[in-house]
Design an enzyme around this catalytic site. Sequence first.
Site, PDB file in Angstrom:
ATOM      1  N   LYS A 208       0.818  -1.207   0.000  1.00  0.00           N
ATOM      2  CA  LYS A 208       0.000   0.000   0.000  1.00  0.00           C
ATOM      3  C   LYS A 208       0.862   1.272   0.000  1.00  0.00           C
ATOM      4  O   LYS A 208       0.660   2.176  -0.820  1.00  0.00           O
ATOM      5  CB  LYS A 208      -0.922  -0.023   1.224  1.00  0.00           C
ATOM      6  CG  LYS A 208      -1.724   1.224   1.440  1.00  0.00           C
ATOM      7  CD  LYS A 208      -2.710   1.459   0.315  1.00  0.00           C
ATOM      8  CE  LYS A 208      -3.253   2.854   0.344  1.00  0.00           C
ATOM      9  NZ  LYS A 208      -4.647   2.971   0.545  1.00  0.00           N
ATOM     10  N   LEU A 254       0.049  11.384 -15.057  1.00  0.00           N
ATOM     11  CA  LEU A 254       1.092  12.261 -15.593  1.00  0.00           C
ATOM     12  C   LEU A 254       0.505  13.626 -15.914  1.00  0.00           C
ATOM     13  O   LEU A 254       0.941  14.276 -16.854  1.00  0.00           O
ATOM     14  CB  LEU A 254       1.694  11.642 -16.863  1.00  0.00           C
ATOM     15  CG  LEU A 254       2.831  10.643 -16.700  1.00  0.00           C
ATOM     16  CD1 LEU A 254       3.425  10.299 -18.061  1.00  0.00           C
ATOM     17  CD2 LEU A 254       3.950  11.161 -15.783  1.00  0.00           C
ATOM     18  N   CYS A 264      -4.567  11.007   1.648  1.00  0.00           N
ATOM     19  CA  CYS A 264      -3.713   9.816   1.545  1.00  0.00           C
ATOM     20  C   CYS A 264      -2.292  10.103   1.072  1.00  0.00           C
ATOM     21  O   CYS A 264      -1.347   9.936   1.838  1.00  0.00           O
ATOM     22  CB  CYS A 264      -4.360   8.789   0.622  1.00  0.00           C
ATOM     23  SG  CYS A 264      -5.854   8.115   1.323  1.00  0.00           S
TER      24      CYS A 264
HETATM   25  C1  UDX Z   1      -5.103   7.811  -3.581  1.00  0.00           C
HETATM   26  C2  UDX Z   1      -4.746   6.539  -4.369  1.00  0.00           C
HETATM   27  O1  UDX Z   1      -4.985   6.752  -5.773  1.00  0.00           O
HETATM   28  C3  UDX Z   1      -5.562   5.366  -3.869  1.00  0.00           C
HETATM   29  O2  UDX Z   1      -5.184   4.170  -4.557  1.00  0.00           O
HETATM   30  C4  UDX Z   1      -5.330   5.210  -2.373  1.00  0.00           C
HETATM   31  O3  UDX Z   1      -6.118   4.148  -1.872  1.00  0.00           O
HETATM   32  C5  UDX Z   1      -5.656   6.500  -1.649  1.00  0.00           C
HETATM   33  O4  UDX Z   1      -4.913   7.580  -2.191  1.00  0.00           O
HETATM   34  P1  UDX Z   1      -7.113   9.561  -3.641  1.00  0.00           P
HETATM   35  O5  UDX Z   1      -6.477  10.250  -2.499  1.00  0.00           O
HETATM   36  O6  UDX Z   1      -8.603   9.344  -3.626  1.00  0.00           O
HETATM   37  O7  UDX Z   1      -6.475   8.115  -3.855  1.00  0.00           O
HETATM   38  O8  UDX Z   1      -6.784  10.450  -4.935  1.00  0.00           O
HETATM   39  P2  UDX Z   1      -6.077  10.255  -6.345  1.00  0.00           P
HETATM   40  O9  UDX Z   1      -7.093  10.093  -7.389  1.00  0.00           O
HETATM   41  O10 UDX Z   1      -4.983   9.286  -6.289  1.00  0.00           O
HETATM   42  O11 UDX Z   1      -5.471  11.730  -6.516  1.00  0.00           O
HETATM   43  C6  UDX Z   1      -4.524  12.237  -5.567  1.00  0.00           C
HETATM   44  C7  UDX Z   1      -4.101  13.633  -5.897  1.00  0.00           C
HETATM   45  O12 UDX Z   1      -3.241  13.642  -7.013  1.00  0.00           O
HETATM   46  C8  UDX Z   1      -5.234  14.597  -6.231  1.00  0.00           C
HETATM   47  O13 UDX Z   1      -4.996  15.829  -5.569  1.00  0.00           O
HETATM   48  C9  UDX Z   1      -5.135  14.752  -7.734  1.00  0.00           C
HETATM   49  O14 UDX Z   1      -5.638  15.969  -8.175  1.00  0.00           O
HETATM   50  C10 UDX Z   1      -3.649  14.639  -7.948  1.00  0.00           C
HETATM   51  N1  UDX Z   1      -3.245  14.190  -9.292  1.00  0.00           N
HETATM   52  C11 UDX Z   1      -3.622  12.970  -9.750  1.00  0.00           C
HETATM   53  C12 UDX Z   1      -2.439  15.003 -10.079  1.00  0.00           C
HETATM   54  O15 UDX Z   1      -2.066  16.112  -9.682  1.00  0.00           O
HETATM   55  N2  UDX Z   1      -2.060  14.558 -11.318  1.00  0.00           N
HETATM   56  C13 UDX Z   1      -2.423  13.362 -11.808  1.00  0.00           C
HETATM   57  O16 UDX Z   1      -2.029  13.022 -12.945  1.00  0.00           O
HETATM   58  C14 UDX Z   1      -3.237  12.536 -10.997  1.00  0.00           C
END
Ligand code: UDX
Length: 437
Positions: A208, A254, A264
Amino acid sequence: MRISVIGCGYLGAVHAACMAKLGHDVVGIDVDSQKVAQLSGARAPFYEPELDALLTELEASGRLRFTTDMAAAAGCEVHFVCVGTPQKRGENAADLRFVDAAVAGLAGYLSPGDVVAGKSTVPVGTAERLAELIAETQPGATLLWNPEFLREGHAISDTLRPDRFVYGVPDGNEDHPAVAVLDQVYDAALSTGTPRLVMGYATAELVKTAANSFLATKISFINAMAEVCEATGADVSRLADAIGMDDRIGRKFLNAGIGFGGGCLPKDIRAFMARAGELGADQALTFLREVDAINMRRRTRVVELARELCGGSLLGQRVAVLGAAFKPESDDVRDSPALSAAAQLQLQGAVVTVTDPQALDNAAKRFPELPLEPELDAALDRADAVLLLTEWKQYRELDPHATRALVRVPRILDGRNVLDPAKWRAAGWTYRGLGRP
Ligand code: UDX
């Protein structure tokens, strides 16, 4: 099967509803009576698409209920531990108080043959310790570590149809009878071919944190490329499209922009570094410090760009901030890059108005001094600059001509690189993206 779910936050409430959807008989247990009352009325205490409908359906079926009474776990065969592991105040490490309390409270209600499945994200070594705690009270019960990978906004489908199941078992023993019990719980997904990997506790815990660290690194990698693009006049979105076509790299995660936030990724990479330090392996994870630093620099960069866009000073400039949630399809504002930038802009003298379709109530709790406006048009009214910081669909689909009629000066900063610069420029806007010319 009879299942208890301890902790009914994001993870637990969704998990409880999904387990009932699979046909199991589920009780969700939480210490927060307000949360339990809301869930009992089929209302999720947070925004997650389709969760309220699922709660309504399953509560009506009689297979799902919520309570504050841990005694309700007695008689259940499988117990999922879904409580939070937030970052400790003033420290990088994870706060394990809630996990420890949940397991200690549950132990007295366990029977021989019961399976306790830990789902919370914990520092490596925690499962081993909790297994000893359980064995002191009920040696006939088994602890498995069964991490969860759900994304907010897609939590139901991620739970019902995950990419894979990970079971951490005592001694990594695949033949342990508890494996068959958990297989029975997840039978629906397993029978459609979802892979299931059995391993030792430590590996399962690390899966994880390693997965989240990889995702955070991928985002910070492309944001570092954005910094270089900014220095050279290159376009990070085109760069991501091109490198993402290599299967080994992949285009997902990306998207350069204002960076990652939420409950998280930020706290998990910090807790991982803290744990590695305790284990004497801190050197292995020093790169995560850079990942964190790149991510934080994006927030500062947005404020700098907004100042440039406003002609060199933010003082008295009306700035419309579109988005408060850390990502779309969520009302979660924990460590939200959008709100952190909005607060900075306000501190530097801008007259900020923040709008968001779901997250304003939570935003008001975290940042009581930020002016919030539920109506998009009202937030845009006479703005000197518009900042798109959370890519909700309605913001991605804004019409540059109609929007122009609302603002005072047509300047837009696309903090998520989701708008078509040519279209906005053609409509008379000064457009700035992050890592785009
Ligand atoms: C994340 C993990 O994806 C998930 O597998 C885990 O269980 C919990 O943490 P989550 O916090 O719901 O999930 O959000 P996620 O969709 O992963 O996005 C995280 C952050 O990254 C967001 O702020 C999003 O805006 C940002 N992000 C995501 C980017 O800036 N660029 C990207 O290309 C993708």
